[in-house]
Design an enzyme around this catalytic site. Structure first.
Site, PDB file in Angstrom:
ATOM      1  N   GLY A   1      56.933-119.667  12.003  1.00  0.00           N
ATOM      2  CA  GLY A   1      58.676-120.295  11.354  1.00  0.00           C
ATOM      3  C   GLY A   1      59.314-120.105  12.845  1.00  0.00           C
TER       4      GLY A   1
ATOM      5  N   GLY B   1      59.914-121.392  15.297  1.00  0.00           N
ATOM      6  CA  GLY B   1      61.258-122.747  15.742  1.00  0.00           C
ATOM      7  C   GLY B   1      60.151-122.869  17.190  1.00  0.00           C
ATOM      8  N   SER B   2      59.380-122.258  18.132  1.00  0.00           N
ATOM      9  CA  SER B   2      58.358-122.951  18.663  1.00  0.00           C
ATOM     10  C   SER B   2      58.427-124.185  19.021  1.00  0.00           C
ATOM     11  CB  SER B   2      57.497-122.160  19.629  1.00  0.00           C
ATOM     12  OG  SER B   2      56.398-122.645  17.882  1.00  0.00           O
TER      13      SER B   2
ATOM     14  N   SER C   1      55.800-111.006  21.049  1.00  0.00           N
ATOM     15  CA  SER C   1      56.719-112.356  21.501  1.00  0.00           C
ATOM     16  C   SER C   1      57.094-113.081  22.728  1.00  0.00           C
ATOM     17  CB  SER C   1      58.356-111.445  21.617  1.00  0.00           C
ATOM     18  OG  SER C   1      58.815-110.866  20.007  1.00  0.00           O
TER      19      SER C   1
ATOM     20  N   GLY D   1      61.424-113.133  25.416  1.00  0.00           N
ATOM     21  CA  GLY D   1      60.903-113.388  23.820  1.00  0.00           C
ATOM     22  C   GLY D   1      61.813-112.557  23.229  1.00  0.00           C
ATOM     23  N   VAL D   2      61.925-112.931  22.092  1.00  0.00           N
ATOM     24  CA  VAL D   2      62.990-112.956  20.752  1.00  0.00           C
ATOM     25  C   VAL D   2      62.561-112.112  19.224  1.00  0.00           C
ATOM     26  CG1 VAL D   2      65.224-114.569  19.431  1.00  0.00           C
ATOM     27  CG2 VAL D   2      64.633-114.633  21.861  1.00  0.00           C
TER      28      VAL D   2
ATOM     29  N   GLU E   1      60.867-110.022  18.253  1.00  0.00           N
ATOM     30  CA  GLU E   1      60.308-108.668  16.861  1.00  0.00           C
ATOM     31  C   GLU E   1      61.555-107.257  18.127  1.00  0.00           C
ATOM     32  OE1 GLU E   1      56.306-109.242  19.674  1.00  0.00           O
ATOM     33  OE2 GLU E   1      55.713-108.580  18.002  1.00  0.00           O
TER      34      GLU E   1
END
Lengths: 158, 800
Positions: B516, B518-519, B557, B744-745, B747
């Site tokens: 969920g 968006g990868s 993340s 990463g975004v 966590e």
């Protein structure tokens, strides 16, 4: 029993004891409606009975004979997204998407009643639909955008 | 770093796993790519592209694991223990003959499979909610009805549900090998904390408590299993299809190549779905016994009691500082209750790393307890630790008469102190600056003078009066802030392939997951950018161990930073092949060609071919690009940073806290899709708000049973509970980290939310918040404490 779902008629046998949710998901493979809490706490299984939103996990299928049932699969018409669906996509009003069908069904019922809701009206109405990804700010945005789009469609149209 | 000069193909590199690091051997990529520099002219990366699977999700077409239907499929339901400890005696003979029931088993009927080092089904009961028997029936309803007909008798034994109970002398034995994991107590120390305390002008000691929080993903853990001969296919809701495959093969003692794990859509994970679940083992075993496909999906009560939680901890914190705010000592003594298993996730790491300090000692004592096992939960460890550390920093600031933000700036860490390595990039200072500005931190009433070099603080007021706040009425307003550090740099191994289709479209194959986050969308953007394709012509296929090449779990993340470079490389590889083929057709050389927007053009020329025309020309000749993730730079730490600022309003008559506003500014390197990344920030902040205000597994201590395993009594935030959110990034590519420049975004944004809110509530009430969630009754107890303290210590500064 005979059910009318998304404008189609279905004959369902030996289902007197089943919830509408179980009939939709397990008998008719309409799996867009989600099973999450199974006790009316989260709103993910919301469908429309006529114009009324209902938790399909707490609704006996047998009680829905003679009522027009709408599920998420019946919202888009002829391959065209409903303005509400379009607004959810455009505003990124979903992440994992598991609560999304319920959110859209609840919002549809709101816009049916209140075509130009205020932000606080949207928040109040939609508070029974839980989203764990935390998409709420964008859901509010999407519902308000859809209301605007539907109203201007109405203004300019037939 | 990748070093091809000496001809090595395999090197050792640090690989990050949930904030922890391991050294592993990885293969070097076949060719090196120049990084996408900060400010590079990228057309598709950096754009707010719409979510690739948005339409599938709004129409109900998206099929999640729990939606998978197979011909002849049976439904498994799990009998869970009603007691916390003891022995269950189960008789299944009556149930086996019920209509619709096809099979029923206890642990003695199935091969030994272990979950958390304990039998999958066990009549030795170690926690309430533990699986003890399974029924398979034609329908979910028949299976669940049959559960109620099982003859089960419990002989209860004493239990321990808190760390203190579990570690007390004479405590009941929670696990066969004892009540604490081998590593406990884990002590990590640098410098000399006693010397540090001796140097300090001010020393504070406080104790903080965090609750057990439940993931509550809307899609519960679940799997469908089907055997074809001796080969197994499993559709599972998982954050790692390859991990799940390895777990299943090992447990069932079959070759790993005989297991296929598939996951297309996933209804949230948040850390609890990192390998094969109990459900997957049960589905696979029951499918083998019955010869039919079997679905096993948790009901909500099972999900809330036995699928993981963020562990509860008590954190005793001592901070020492000089008068100017310089930290001289940080000491943490933490007790962590893990439940029946999981891993040793303690709050210590953030105490070690967030602030500059030469003398740090963290001691983490772990205890197994008679409750479901803990599992990673969105930024595990740092969320719990940030609450204690960032509350203590505010208390220290108060004692020093410093602004909380100034104290953090004075102790700004420029290197990873545990390893003495620089960060690939660290823009936390910019997060502070931009966040403070957007929030109005320096112009709030109560802001104290700034000691930092850029001369902010009171000066920002420029003679104007501070923004006043409601203080003495029923509603009290308060402000707080907190910071964040987390990993998210990712690493190898991760692979991708890009295949050009005859119609000119491209398919990206990579074995990752989209929880969920968006990868799927982000990888389409990266591939389109690198290939020169139109975004709408790129399709991403993920989550199938048979069809897609290996990538690791979607945890920590790391997905974008791990898989993104492999996707870019595969697309670049496909593009060079495409240009070579086009050069032949256009009678030129590849270096004179450029691909963009789905067209190959001759530089400074007029001739061109669309990808579709290329596809027609090539016919059945396939172009397949390969990409792999290279190693991380040596002697560098890859971390993410951020700061959040909170404004709250506390109703002192009811104890209800409303969070009015959160300003969040985070540094995760280059942002591939700002809209989707913003959604992630919203999600972290909203979950953090729940952790701060509502979320707490409540356990009956006398019975050892969780009392709120549902979505009504375990309260997650609703639309009415959320603050106004102003979330943004310091969006600058980090080309030291990897060649796409991203970290990463997912966590990071949950980490600072709860402490920022708690600091704001402390500020509003003038009382120290030392425990979350800040439920009304807890806030009212702070109020009572405040009046007691005011009576007892009148004349002294209120603490907080």
């Amino acid at each position: 029993m005979r059910l009318e779902i998304n404008g189609e008629r279905f004959e369902v046998r030996d289902a007197d004891y089943l919830t509408l949710l179980d009939v939709l998901r397990d008998r008719l493979e309409l799996t867009g409606t989600k099973l999450v809490c199974d006790r009316g706490e989260c709103g993910a299984c919301t469908v429309l009975l006529g114009d009324e939103p209902a938790y399909s996990c707490l609704t006996l299928a047998a009680a829905c004979e003679g009522v027009s049932i709408t599920t998420i699969e019946g919202v888009a018409r002829d391959g065209e997204l409903h303005p509400l669906q379009q607004a959810f996509v455009e505003n990124d009003a979903l992440q994992c998407g598991y609560c999304t069908p319920g959110q859209i069904m609840a919002a549809l019922a709101l816009l049916e009643r209140s075509p130009s809701p205020s932000e606080s009206e949207v928040v109040h109405w939609m508070s029974g639909n839980l989203c764990r990804c935390g998409t709420y700010p964008k859901i509010v945005r999407a519902v308000l955008a859809a209301a605007r789009a539907m109203n201007s469609e109405g203004d300019g149209g037939e | 770093m990748a070093n091809k000069a000496n001809g090595r193909r395999f090197v050792s590199t640090r690989v990050e796993v949930e904030g922890r690091e391991e050294v592993r051997t990885v293969e070097l990529p076949a060719f090196e790519l120049e990084p996408w520099e900060a400010g590079a002219a990228l057309g598709i990366v950096g754009r707010c592209a719409l979510r690739a699977d948005g339409v599938d999700k709004v129409t109900g077409r998206a099929r999640y694991s729990a939606d998978i239907q197979r011909a002849g499929m049976l439904h498994a339901a799990v009998l869970r223990s009603a007691v916390a400890s003891g022995r269950a005696t189960v008789n299944l003979s009556r149930v086996r003959s019920l209509p619709g029931v096809r099979d029923a088993v206890t642990g003695s009927d199935i091969p030994t499979v272990e979950v958390n080092g304990l039998p999958l089904l066990d009549d030795a009961v170690r926690y309430a909610g533990q699986p003890i028997a399974v029924v398979c029936a034609d329908t979910r309803g028949a299976a669940e009805l049959a559960l109620r007909e099982i003859d089960v008798h419990y002989d209860s034994a004493p239990h321990a549900v808190t760390a203190a109970e579990s570690l007390a002398p004479g405590a009941p034995r929670v696990r066969p090998n004892g009540n604490a994991p081998e590593v406990s107590p884990r002590v990590i120390e640098r410098g000399d904390v006693d010397a540090g305390l001796a140097e300090a002008d001010v020393v504070i000691t406080r104790e903080y408590r965090v609750p057990a929080a439940l993931h509550t993903a809307l899609e519960p853990h679940g799997a469908v299993a089907e055997w074809t001969g001796d080969r197994l296919t499993v559709w599972e809701s998982t954050q790692g299809v390859f991990n799940t495959r390895a777990d299943l093969a090992a447990a069932l003692e079959i070759p790993i190549s005989h297991v296929r794990v598939i996951q297309d859509y996933m209804g949230g994970g948040f850390g609890a779905k990192n390998g094969a679940s109990t459900n997957a083992y049960i589905a696979a075993l029951m499918a083998r016994r019955t010869g039919r496909p079997v679905r096993c999906v948790n009901d909500r009560e099972g999900e809330q009691t036995d699928s993981g939680h963020r562990p509860t901890s008590v954190q005793r914190v001592t901070l020492g500082a000089r008068r100017d705010g310089t930290l001289t000592a940080i000491i943490l003594d933490a007790e962590v209750a893990l439940g029946i298993g999981g891993w040793e996730g303690g709050p210590g790491a953030i105490y070690q790393e967030l602030y500059r300090c030469d003398n740090v000692r963290t001691t983490e004592t772990f205890a197994y307890t008679n409750l479901g096992a803990m599992a990673s939960f969105r930024a595990p460890c740092n969320v719990e630790g940030a609450f204690g550390l960032e509350r203590a920093m505010d208390v220290l600031a108060r004692e020093l008469g410093m602004d909380p933000l100034d104290l953090r700036l004075v102790n700004y860490a420029t290197v990873n102190q545990g390893r003495n390595t620089p960060y690939s990039a660290k823009r936390l200072d910019e997060c502070y600056r931009v966040g403070a500005e957007r929030f109005g931190w320096w112009v709030r009433e109560g802001a104290t003078g700034s000691s930092n070099a850029d001369g902010r603080g009171r000066a920002a007021l420029d003679g104007a009066p501070p923004v006043p706040r409601a203080r003495d009425g029923r509603f009290r307003c308060g402000y707080g802030m907190a910071s964040q550090i987390w990993g998210g740099g990712g690493g190898p191994p991760a692979y991708a392939m890009v295949r050009l289709e005859p119609d000119g479209s491209a398919e990206v194959l990579t074995g990752t997951q989209d929880l969920g986050t968006g990868s799927r969308t982000v990888f389409a953007q990266i591939a389109a950018e690198a290939l020169g394709a139109r975004l709408e012509d790129v399709r991403v296929v993920i989550g199938d161990t048979e069809r897609t090449p290996y990538t690791g779990n979607s945890w920590g993340s790391i997905t974008v930073a791990s898989v993104g470079p492999a996707v870019r490389m595969a697309a670049e590889d496909a593009r060079s092949q495409l240009l070579e083929a086009a050069a032949g057709i256009l009678d030129t050389t590849p270096d004179r060609l450029v691909a963009s927007d789905g067209v190959v053009r001759v530089r400074r020329g007029t001739r061109s071919l669309t990808f579709a025309e290329m596809g027609e020309q090539l016919g059945d000749v396939m172009i397949i690009g390969h990409g792999s993730r290279g190693p991380n730079p040596d002697d560098t730490t890859l971390s993410t940073f951020g700061a959040q600022f909170a404004e709250v309003e506390v109703d002192v008559e009811t104890g209800v806290v409303r969070v009015l506003k959160i300003v969040a500014v985070h540094d995760s390197g280059r942002i591939i899709n700002p809209a989707l990344a913003e959604s992630q920030l919203h999600g972290g902040i909203i979950q953090g708000t729940g952790y701060a205000l509502f979320e707490e597994r409540v356990v009956d201590h006398a019975l050892g049973i969780p009392l709120n395993p549902n979505m009504h009594d375990y309260k997650i935030p609703t639309m009415s509970d959320i603050p106004e959110i102003d979330a943004s990034f310091i969006d600058v590519a980090d080309t030291v980290a990897n060649h796409i420049g991203s970290r990463g975004v997912a966590e990071p944004p949950i980490i600072p939310t709860a402490p920022a809110i708690a600091n704001a509530v402390s500020d509003a009430l003038g009382v120290e918040v030392d425990e979350i969630p800040m439920t009304p009754w807890r806030v009212m107890s702070y109020k009572e404490r405040e009046s007691r303290e005011q009576t007892a210590e009148s004349g002294e500064l209120p603490r907080g």
